[in-house]
Design an enzyme around this catalytic site. Structure first.
Site, mmCIF file in Angstrom:
data_model
loop_
_atom_site.group_PDB
_atom_site.id
_atom_site.type_symbol
_atom_site.label_atom_id
_atom_site.label_comp_id
_atom_site.label_asym_id
_atom_site.label_seq_id
_atom_site.Cartn_x
_atom_site.Cartn_y
_atom_site.Cartn_z
ATOM 1 N N GLY A 1 0.822 -1.217 0.000
ATOM 2 C CA GLY A 1 0.000 0.000 0.000
ATOM 3 C C GLY A 1 0.852 1.261 0.000
ATOM 4 C CG LEU B 1 1.369 3.908 -5.057
ATOM 5 C CD1 LEU B 1 0.669 3.474 -6.338
ATOM 6 C CD2 LEU B 1 2.496 4.880 -5.385
ATOM 7 N N GLY B 2 -0.547 4.909 -0.724
ATOM 8 C CA GLY B 2 -1.636 5.440 0.092
ATOM 9 C C GLY B 2 -1.206 6.608 0.964
ATOM 10 C CD GLN B 3 -3.926 9.858 5.537
ATOM 11 O OE1 GLN B 3 -4.480 8.851 5.985
ATOM 12 N NE2 GLN B 3 -4.084 11.054 6.075
ATOM 13 N NE ARG C 1 -3.507 3.584 -7.614
ATOM 14 C CZ ARG C 1 -3.000 4.785 -7.366
ATOM 15 N NH1 ARG C 1 -2.725 5.624 -8.353
ATOM 16 N NH2 ARG C 1 -2.736 5.188 -6.118
ATOM 17 C CE1 TYR D 1 -9.894 0.661 8.936
ATOM 18 C CE2 TYR D 1 -10.599 1.853 10.892
ATOM 19 C CZ TYR D 1 -9.626 1.543 9.969
ATOM 20 O OH TYR D 1 -8.384 2.115 10.076
ATOM 21 C CE LYS E 1 -7.455 -1.579 10.381
ATOM 22 N NZ LYS E 1 -6.220 -1.943 9.672
HETATM 23 N N1 SER Z 1 -8.647 7.290 10.037
HETATM 24 C C1 SER Z 1 -9.344 6.055 10.133
HETATM 25 C C2 SER Z 1 -10.722 6.179 9.632
HETATM 26 O O1 SER Z 1 -11.315 7.220 9.821
HETATM 27 C C3 SER Z 1 -9.382 5.579 11.547
HETATM 28 O O2 SER Z 1 -8.306 4.799 11.817
HETATM 29 O O3 SER Z 1 -11.227 5.252 9.091
#
Ligand code: SER
Length: 318
Positions: free
Chosen positions: A8, A10-12, A36, A142, A146
């Site tokens: 990952g 290229l992500g934040q 990509r 999400y 986690k």
């Molecule tokens: N920044 C994340 C989100 O908002 C939280 O870990 O999904």
């Protein structure tokens, strides 16, 4: 010497982490990967970059073995709001890729760093100074991925001695790559809009306190934890970390010190507001401080000054 494969990239987080890792460990010791291959991107152009879909276990293992890596930093994941749009697909992406990362780490005897989140907590976790060890019953897909991730990281450490390390990141505020589909994203967009439009309409309501951290501190956090003495790490699942507990009006007040005419208004998105309401107001980070000297440099005002300066310079370059 560490040889690090990053998923990952290229992500934040990846787009800033890879640059710092190359500076610290050397260009040849960092293998950035992503799905990509964009043009004019320093992650792709200025060091080793390989195309990798982390769902593809064989390719993941092949690359880890080809470069003889001993650290894997697994960043590829679907964020909270995006995961609610398609929960089942998000479960598969987050969990299948995690299992691939755990297995590749086991087979190549690599340390594995993963990102957990404030999203791992739920509405019946203590809201303020949320302890390291407490009730964790998240109500988002999400968060469920986690918590499962944290349990699996513990399991792989106990059963296979994989050197798993992780932090529960708060909302991360950055100026290189925007986050994609998180609940805390408002705290990034507000700075871009403050400069571009002089106003921002927040999808998260006032008085909604959430933990946040500036990206340079998040990068420091990752490097500090992968450098930490393994014998001192007791919480292999993930450590609470945070630099500030803030709500939208506080960011607006901080921005107004530089842009007095900035206007903040609200159009609350019930889905993301619900997610935010189920998360802690503030985390207790004392265990991370104790076990690996977690520290940060940016409070809200220091972050705001830097964010606005960097974004202003970027605008000037356009
Ligand atoms: N920044 C994340 C989100 O908002 C939280 O870990 O999904």
């Amino acid at each position: 010497m560490k040889r690090i494969l990053v998923t990952g990239s290229l992500g934040q987080i990846g787009s800033e982490l890879v640059i710092e890792l190359r500076k610290k460990y050397g260009i040849d010791n960092v293998i950035a990967t992503g799905r990509r291959k964009p043009i004019n991107n320093p992650v792709v152009d200025d060091g080793i970059y390989e195309l990798l879909d982390v769902n593809d276990y064989d390719e993941f293992l092949r690359l880890a073995q080809k470069y003889q890596v001993n650290v894997i930093i697994h960043l590829a994941a679907v964020l909270s709001a995006k995961a609610e749009e398609n929960p089942l697909a998000s479960w598969h992406i987050n969990m299948d890729t995690l299992l691939n990362a755990l297995e590749v780490s086991r087979i190549t005897n690599s340390m594995l760093f993963t990102c957990s989140s404030i999203g791992a907590f739920g509405p019946n976790s203590p809201k303020d100074h949320t302890p390291q060890d407490t009730i964790m019953r998240p109500t988002t897909m999400y968060g469920i991925t986690k918590v499962a991730q944290e349990l699996l990281c513990d399991y792989y450490f106990l059963k296979y001695n994989v050197d798993t390390r992780s932090v529960r990141f708060p909302g991360l505020i950055s100026n290189v790559t925007k986050p994609g589909g998180g609940t805390t994203d408002y705290a990034v967009h507000i700075y871009y809009d403050a400069l571009e439009k002089g106003k921002y309409t927040s999808f998260i309501d006032k008085n909604t306190y959430l933990d946040m951290m500036y990206m340079p501190d998040a990068i420091k956090c990752i490097i500090d934890l992968i450098e930490a003495d393994a014998n001192k790490l007791i919480h292999r699942n993930a450590y609470n970390v945070s630099a500030m507990s803030i709500e939208p009006e506080m960011i607006a007040t901080s921005i107004k010190k530089h842009l007095p005419n900035f206007v903040l208004d609200y159009e609350v998105d019930p889905i993301r507001q619900n997610i935010a309401n189920s998360w802690p107001n503030s985390l207790d980070t004392s265990i991370a401080k104790k076990e690996w000297n977690f520290s940060y440099q940016y409070d809200l005002d220091k972050m705001t000054s830097d964010m606005l300066k960097v974004l202003q310079n970027k605008k000037g370059c356009k």
